[in-house]
Design an enzyme around this catalytic site. Structure first.
Site, PDB file in Angstrom:
ATOM      1  N   LYS A   1     -35.968  70.394  20.854  1.00 20.52           N
ATOM      2  CA  LYS A   1     -35.535  69.170  20.166  1.00 20.52           C
ATOM      3  C   LYS A   1     -34.014  69.052  20.034  1.00 20.52           C
ATOM      4  O   LYS A   1     -33.484  67.959  19.882  1.00 20.52           O
ATOM      5  CB  LYS A   1     -36.162  69.099  18.764  1.00 20.52           C
TER       6      LYS A   1
ATOM      7  N   ASP B   1     -29.362  56.377  15.130  1.00 20.38           N
ATOM      8  CA  ASP B   1     -28.738  56.934  13.924  1.00 20.38           C
ATOM      9  C   ASP B   1     -29.532  58.091  13.321  1.00 20.38           C
ATOM     10  O   ASP B   1     -28.955  59.099  12.908  1.00 20.38           O
ATOM     11  CB  ASP B   1     -28.595  55.846  12.854  1.00 20.38           C
TER      12      ASP B   1
ATOM     13  N   ASP C   1     -40.035  61.356  13.306  1.00 21.61           N
ATOM     14  CA  ASP C   1     -40.785  62.095  12.287  1.00 21.61           C
ATOM     15  C   ASP C   1     -40.757  61.441  10.899  1.00 21.61           C
ATOM     16  O   ASP C   1     -41.797  61.273  10.264  1.00 21.61           O
ATOM     17  CB  ASP C   1     -40.236  63.520  12.135  1.00 21.61           C
TER      18      ASP C   1
ATOM     19  N   GLY D   1     -39.774  72.580   0.880  1.00 21.36           N
ATOM     20  CA  GLY D   1     -39.382  73.024   2.221  1.00 21.36           C
ATOM     21  C   GLY D   1     -38.076  72.371   2.609  1.00 21.36           C
ATOM     22  O   GLY D   1     -37.691  71.337   2.042  1.00 21.36           O
ATOM     23  N   ALA D   2     -37.378  73.006   3.553  1.00 19.98           N
ATOM     24  CA  ALA D   2     -36.081  72.449   3.957  1.00 19.98           C
ATOM     25  C   ALA D   2     -35.832  72.670   5.444  1.00 19.98           C
ATOM     26  O   ALA D   2     -34.715  72.905   5.880  1.00 19.98           O
ATOM     27  CB  ALA D   2     -34.972  73.077   3.116  1.00 19.98           C
TER      28      ALA D   2
ATOM     29  N   ILE E   1     -48.020  68.384   5.193  1.00 18.81           N
ATOM     30  CA  ILE E   1     -47.874  67.984   6.601  1.00 18.81           C
ATOM     31  C   ILE E   1     -48.564  68.977   7.545  1.00 18.81           C
ATOM     32  O   ILE E   1     -48.675  68.723   8.734  1.00 18.81           O
ATOM     33  CB  ILE E   1     -46.409  67.719   7.015  1.00 18.81           C
TER      34      ILE E   1
ATOM     35  N   TYR F   1     -51.661  70.369   9.331  1.00 23.54           N
ATOM     36  CA  TYR F   1     -52.962  69.730   9.613  1.00 23.54           C
ATOM     37  C   TYR F   1     -53.956  70.679  10.281  1.00 23.54           C
ATOM     38  O   TYR F   1     -55.026  70.264  10.707  1.00 23.54           O
ATOM     39  CB  TYR F   1     -52.778  68.449  10.434  1.00 23.54           C
TER      40      TYR F   1
ATOM     41  N   GLY G   1     -52.150  65.865   6.607  1.00 24.60           N
ATOM     42  CA  GLY G   1     -51.026  66.003   7.531  1.00 24.60           C
ATOM     43  C   GLY G   1     -51.188  65.357   8.889  1.00 24.60           C
ATOM     44  O   GLY G   1     -50.194  64.962   9.509  1.00 24.60           O
TER      45      GLY G   1
ATOM     46  N   GLN H   1     -46.056  59.083  13.754  1.00 22.40           N
ATOM     47  CA  GLN H   1     -44.809  59.316  14.491  1.00 22.40           C
ATOM     48  C   GLN H   1     -45.041  58.988  15.963  1.00 22.40           C
ATOM     49  O   GLN H   1     -44.154  58.511  16.663  1.00 22.40           O
ATOM     50  CB  GLN H   1     -44.204  60.702  14.230  1.00 22.40           C
TER      51      GLN H   1
HETATM   52  P1  ATR Z   1     -40.023  72.601  10.636  1.00 25.81           P
HETATM   53  O1  ATR Z   1     -38.886  72.315  11.563  1.00 25.81           O
HETATM   54  O2  ATR Z   1     -41.384  72.464  11.256  1.00 25.81           O
HETATM   55  O3  ATR Z   1     -39.930  71.853   9.364  1.00 25.81           O
HETATM   56  P2  ATR Z   1     -38.775  75.118   9.994  1.00 25.81           P
HETATM   57  O4  ATR Z   1     -37.477  74.518  10.325  1.00 25.81           O
HETATM   58  O5  ATR Z   1     -39.136  76.402  10.616  1.00 25.81           O
HETATM   59  O6  ATR Z   1     -39.978  74.158  10.288  1.00 25.81           O
HETATM   60  O7  ATR Z   1     -38.834  75.233   8.390  1.00 25.81           O
HETATM   61  C1  ATR Z   1     -39.732  76.032   7.773  1.00 25.81           C
HETATM   62  C2  ATR Z   1     -39.734  75.794   6.265  1.00 25.81           C
HETATM   63  O8  ATR Z   1     -40.794  76.564   5.729  1.00 25.81           O
HETATM   64  C3  ATR Z   1     -38.479  76.265   5.558  1.00 25.81           C
HETATM   65  O9  ATR Z   1     -38.278  75.468   4.421  1.00 25.81           O
HETATM   66  C4  ATR Z   1     -38.848  77.707   5.144  1.00 25.81           C
HETATM   67  O10 ATR Z   1     -38.141  78.187   4.049  1.00 25.81           O
HETATM   68  P3  ATR Z   1     -36.703  78.897   4.241  1.00 25.81           P
HETATM   69  O11 ATR Z   1     -35.709  77.787   4.409  1.00 25.81           O
HETATM   70  O12 ATR Z   1     -36.499  79.670   2.998  1.00 25.81           O
HETATM   71  O13 ATR Z   1     -36.838  79.769   5.459  1.00 25.81           O
HETATM   72  C5  ATR Z   1     -40.294  77.492   4.773  1.00 25.81           C
HETATM   73  N1  ATR Z   1     -41.083  78.721   4.825  1.00 25.81           N
HETATM   74  C6  ATR Z   1     -41.653  79.278   5.927  1.00 25.81           C
HETATM   75  N2  ATR Z   1     -42.347  80.395   5.585  1.00 25.81           N
HETATM   76  C7  ATR Z   1     -42.227  80.515   4.228  1.00 25.81           C
HETATM   77  C8  ATR Z   1     -42.740  81.436   3.261  1.00 25.81           C
HETATM   78  N3  ATR Z   1     -43.525  82.471   3.629  1.00 25.81           N
HETATM   79  N4  ATR Z   1     -42.424  81.248   1.975  1.00 25.81           N
HETATM   80  C9  ATR Z   1     -41.659  80.205   1.579  1.00 25.81           C
HETATM   81  N5  ATR Z   1     -41.146  79.302   2.431  1.00 25.81           N
HETATM   82  C10 ATR Z   1     -41.421  79.459   3.745  1.00 25.81           C
END
Ligand code: ATR
Length: 281
Positions: free
Chosen positions: A67, A79, A103, A130-131, A222, A224, A245, A252
């Protein structure tokens, strides 16, 4: 016109996108194909993109892990894709390759299809868990849609703070820990789970546990696979309405198909059809 559409990524053999886009082609009576173009990490990405250019494809989806890698090959970005730094849809238009990210809008459309009244009051309180890339897209779309009360909870606070910088309206976004989110869960009208926690095969895990939830709150995951995550099961047990999800995946795709063909496909029962496929997996 005979649309030549593709998906690039790795691994993609189990992708649901061909099923979805072939349904869209059927429903719109447009001629075309949507096929897989898997690019192994050992292969030359450069050569594969050249092949797509030679094949004169009309558009393609991009999934993990390409991506971001696709961006230098494109002539323009919309944008949202610029803000995301990630592209999941490319269209060939008037001699140019243009990148989009569908998305966030896809998520909003999915939510609106199931809970249209949620959009009547933009001061509803939203918790985004999540981030990662998906959270970024969803935050951006919610903020641009006018929601001004979005908090973000993540294991790593710094990534959540990066997302909060996208705010135009949500200047009151609070970044909270997962523990704080759990304790304050009763304050939110919409709780969106965007991490991979709870995904097959780890179906017995949930990012946080629900003890109480606001009346009429919506819990959205999200993930699924499975459709009924532990997160959603617990939320439902505590009285929340739930949002699956797979609907984000459908919407999308609907937006991507619209970018390629200018046709907005009616979703009708596709949601239920996809649900049946996923339940059988
Ligand atoms: P995507 O692009 O699909 O959203 P990603 O970029 O890999 O996936 O993001 C994964 C998210 O899941 C992140 O918010 C991650 O938290 P961190 O920023 O702390 O890494 C979260 N995540 C994945 N496994 C986790 C776990 N076991 N406990 C808590 N958060 C988790």
């Amino acid at each position: 016109m005979d649309y030549r559409l593709k998906l690039i990524g790795y691994p993609i053999q189990h992708s649901l996108s061909p099923w979805i886009h072939n349904k869209f082609l059927e429903r719109t009576h447009l001629k075309g194909t949507y096929t897989l173009h898997e690019i192994s990490p050992d292969a030359s990405f450069d050569e594969n993109v050249l092949t797509l250019k030679k094949e004169k494809v009309d558009g393609f989806n991009v999934t993990v892990p390409y991506k971001e890698e696709i961006i230098p090959y494109l002539n323009m970005l919309d944008d949202t894709a610029k803000q995301m730094g990630a592209v999941n849809t490319v269209v060939y238009r008037e001699g140019k390759w243009i990148g989009y990210n569908t998305d966030g809008i896809g998520y909003l459309r999915s939510l609106e299809s199931k809970y249209p009244t949620f959009f009547q009051n933009k001061s509803k309180r939203i918790l985004l868990i999540g981030a990662g890339g998906a959270a970024r897209g969803i935050y951006y779309a919610l903020d641009r849609a006018g929601f001004d009360c979005i908090d973000i909870a993540n294991r790593t606070k710094a990534s959540a703070e990066e997302i909060a910088k996208l705010a135009t309206l949500s200047s009151n976004t609070k970044v909270v820990s997962l523990k704080e989110a759990e304790e304050g869960i009763g304050n939110y009208d919409l709780i969106i789970q965007t991490t991979s926690v709870g995904m097959k095969p780890n179906v017995d895990t949930s990012i946080l546990s629900f003890s109480q939830v606001k009346e009429n709150a919506i819990a959205s995951d999200i993930v699924y696979q499975p459709l009924q995550t532990k997160f959603l099961k617990e939320a439902e047990k505590n009285g929340a309405a739930i949002h699956y999800g797979h609907t984000m995946l459908l919407y999308q795709a609907q937006y991507a198909f619209e970018i390629w063909t200018n046709q907005k496909v009616p979703m009708d029962d596709l949601d239920l059809q996809l649900q049946t496929i996923l339940e059988g997996r």
